[in-house]
Design a protein around this motif. Structure first.
Motif, short mmCIF file in Angstrom:
data_model
loop_
_atom_site.label_atom_id
_atom_site.label_comp_id
_atom_site.label_asym_id
_atom_site.label_seq_id
_atom_site.Cartn_x
_atom_site.Cartn_y
_atom_site.Cartn_z
N ARG A 13 46.35 -35.24 -1.94
CA ARG A 13 46.70 -34.74 -3.53
C ARG A 13 48.22 -34.74 -3.43
O ARG A 13 48.68 -35.19 -4.21
N ASN A 14 48.83 -33.91 -2.47
CA ASN A 14 50.39 -33.80 -2.58
C ASN A 14 51.10 -35.02 -2.29
O ASN A 14 52.01 -35.10 -3.01
N LEU A 15 50.39 -35.92 -1.59
CA LEU A 15 51.13 -37.48 -1.46
C LEU A 15 50.99 -38.05 -2.89
O LEU A 15 52.37 -38.63 -3.31
N LEU A 16 49.89 -37.90 -3.64
CA LEU A 16 50.04 -38.43 -4.97
C LEU A 16 50.77 -37.88 -5.81
O LEU A 16 51.45 -38.63 -6.56
N ILE A 17 50.75 -36.66 -5.82
CA ILE A 17 51.77 -35.77 -6.92
C ILE A 17 53.12 -36.26 -6.62
O ILE A 17 53.85 -36.55 -7.42
N THR A 18 53.50 -36.39 -5.26
CA THR A 18 54.87 -36.61 -4.74
C THR A 18 55.16 -38.06 -5.63
O THR A 18 56.28 -38.27 -5.97
N ALA A 19 54.22 -38.98 -5.31
CA ALA A 19 54.77 -40.26 -5.70
C ALA A 19 54.59 -40.32 -7.36
O ALA A 19 55.65 -41.07 -7.92
N GLN A 20 53.88 -39.69 -8.06
CA GLN A 20 54.01 -39.44 -9.37
C GLN A 20 55.37 -39.02 -9.80
O GLN A 20 56.04 -39.28 -10.76
N ILE A 21 55.73 -37.61 -9.26
CA ILE A 21 57.07 -37.12 -9.54
C ILE A 21 58.10 -37.99 -9.44
O ILE A 21 59.16 -38.22 -10.13
N GLN A 22 58.39 -39.03 -8.18
CA GLN A 22 59.12 -39.83 -7.95
C GLN A 22 59.28 -40.97 -8.98
O GLN A 22 60.33 -41.30 -9.48
N GLU A 23 58.14 -41.25 -9.24
CA GLU A 23 57.97 -42.68 -10.46
C GLU A 23 58.48 -41.97 -11.67
O GLU A 23 59.25 -42.55 -12.46
N GLN A 24 58.34 -40.65 -12.18
CA GLN A 24 58.87 -40.22 -13.48
C GLN A 24 60.48 -40.08 -13.36
O GLN A 24 61.17 -40.26 -14.27
N ALA A 25 60.91 -39.58 -12.09
CA ALA A 25 62.19 -39.36 -12.05
C ALA A 25 63.02 -40.73 -11.94
O ALA A 25 64.09 -41.00 -12.60
N PRO A 77 61.70 -31.75 -1.83
CA PRO A 77 60.76 -30.30 -1.79
C PRO A 77 59.36 -30.34 -1.75
O PRO A 77 58.88 -29.52 -0.92
N LYS A 78 58.79 -31.22 -2.47
CA LYS A 78 57.13 -31.26 -2.25
C LYS A 78 56.80 -31.74 -0.97
O LYS A 78 55.86 -31.32 -0.59
N ILE A 79 57.47 -32.67 -0.44
CA ILE A 79 57.14 -33.27 0.88
C ILE A 79 57.29 -31.98 2.06
O ILE A 79 56.52 -31.82 2.82
N ALA A 80 58.40 -31.19 2.01
CA ALA A 80 58.73 -30.21 2.72
C ALA A 80 57.45 -29.03 2.63
O ALA A 80 56.87 -28.75 3.72
N TYR A 81 57.11 -28.81 1.53
CA TYR A 81 55.98 -27.96 1.22
C TYR A 81 54.69 -28.51 2.01
O TYR A 81 53.89 -27.98 2.70
N THR A 82 54.48 -29.66 1.50
CA THR A 82 53.27 -30.46 2.23
C THR A 82 53.16 -30.27 3.81
O THR A 82 52.17 -30.13 4.31
N LEU A 83 54.32 -30.68 4.34
CA LEU A 83 54.44 -30.86 5.81
C LEU A 83 54.42 -29.39 6.31
O LEU A 83 53.79 -29.46 7.33
N ALA A 84 54.63 -28.61 5.65
CA ALA A 84 54.48 -27.11 6.14
C ALA A 84 53.24 -26.68 6.19
O ALA A 84 52.67 -25.59 6.97
N ARG A 85 52.40 -27.29 5.46
CA ARG A 85 51.10 -26.76 5.51
C ARG A 85 49.98 -27.68 6.29
O ARG A 85 48.75 -27.51 6.41
N LEU A 86 50.42 -28.65 6.84
CA LEU A 86 49.67 -29.56 7.81
C LEU A 86 49.28 -28.96 9.14
O LEU A 86 50.16 -27.93 9.61
N SER A 124 58.79 -40.61 8.53
CA SER A 124 58.59 -41.59 7.58
C SER A 124 58.06 -40.81 6.29
O SER A 124 58.49 -41.46 5.36
N LEU A 125 57.40 -39.77 6.38
CA LEU A 125 57.23 -38.95 5.03
C LEU A 125 58.71 -38.48 4.45
O LEU A 125 58.68 -38.36 3.15
N LYS A 126 59.61 -38.12 5.11
CA LYS A 126 60.73 -37.69 4.60
C LYS A 126 61.79 -38.58 4.00
O LYS A 126 62.61 -38.32 3.43
N SER A 127 61.54 -39.79 4.68
CA SER A 127 62.39 -40.91 4.15
C SER A 127 62.57 -41.12 2.69
O SER A 127 61.06 -41.36 2.07
N PRO A 128 63.40 -40.86 2.06
CA PRO A 128 63.40 -41.04 0.45
C PRO A 128 62.93 -42.47 -0.01
O PRO A 128 62.46 -42.73 -1.08
N TYR A 129 63.04 -43.85 0.97
CA TYR A 129 62.76 -44.80 0.56
C TYR A 129 61.17 -45.21 0.54
O TYR A 129 60.74 -46.13 0.09
N ASN A 130 60.51 -44.35 1.16
CA ASN A 130 58.91 -44.58 1.40
C ASN A 130 58.08 -43.95 0.30
O ASN A 130 57.14 -44.32 0.10
#
Length: 86
Positions: free
Chosen positions: A7-19, A41-50, A63-69
């Motif tokens: 879910r956090n990955l999907l939210i992150t993708a949506q935030i990126q698309e809107q931006a 910031p969202k990826i950092a939160y997601t990674l901290a909870r894994l 790969s998750l932290k790469s802005p181009y992914n």
């Protein structure tokens, strides 16, 4: 992977698309320089909870932290959901 992670990955993708849509009209150097880093910031939160077993994979974290992914997160989520069903 947990549903929360997916879910956090999907939210992150949506935030990126809107931006990126906001920056389409603005071609300033500042806008272009920051557009790919808005998801961190969202990826950092997601990674901290894994779980630690997932965090041990440095390639995965990188790969998750790469802005181009970020634009590919929806495809990644589709694969994760498919693999979770098996």
């Amino acid at each position: 992977y947990s549903r929360n992670f997916v879910r956090n990955l999907l939210i992150t993708a949506q935030i990126q698309e809107q931006a990126l849509k906001k920056f389409e009209d603005k071609k300033s150097k500042e806008a272009l320089g920051t557009r790919y880093y808005l998801h961190l910031p969202k990826i950092a939160y997601t990674l901290a909870r894994l779980p630690n077993r997932v965090l041990d994979d440095s390639d995965f974290r990188t790969s998750l932290k790469s802005p181009y992914n970020a634009p590919y997160f929806r495809a990644i989520v589709s694969w994760i959901e498919l693999l979770n069903r098996s």
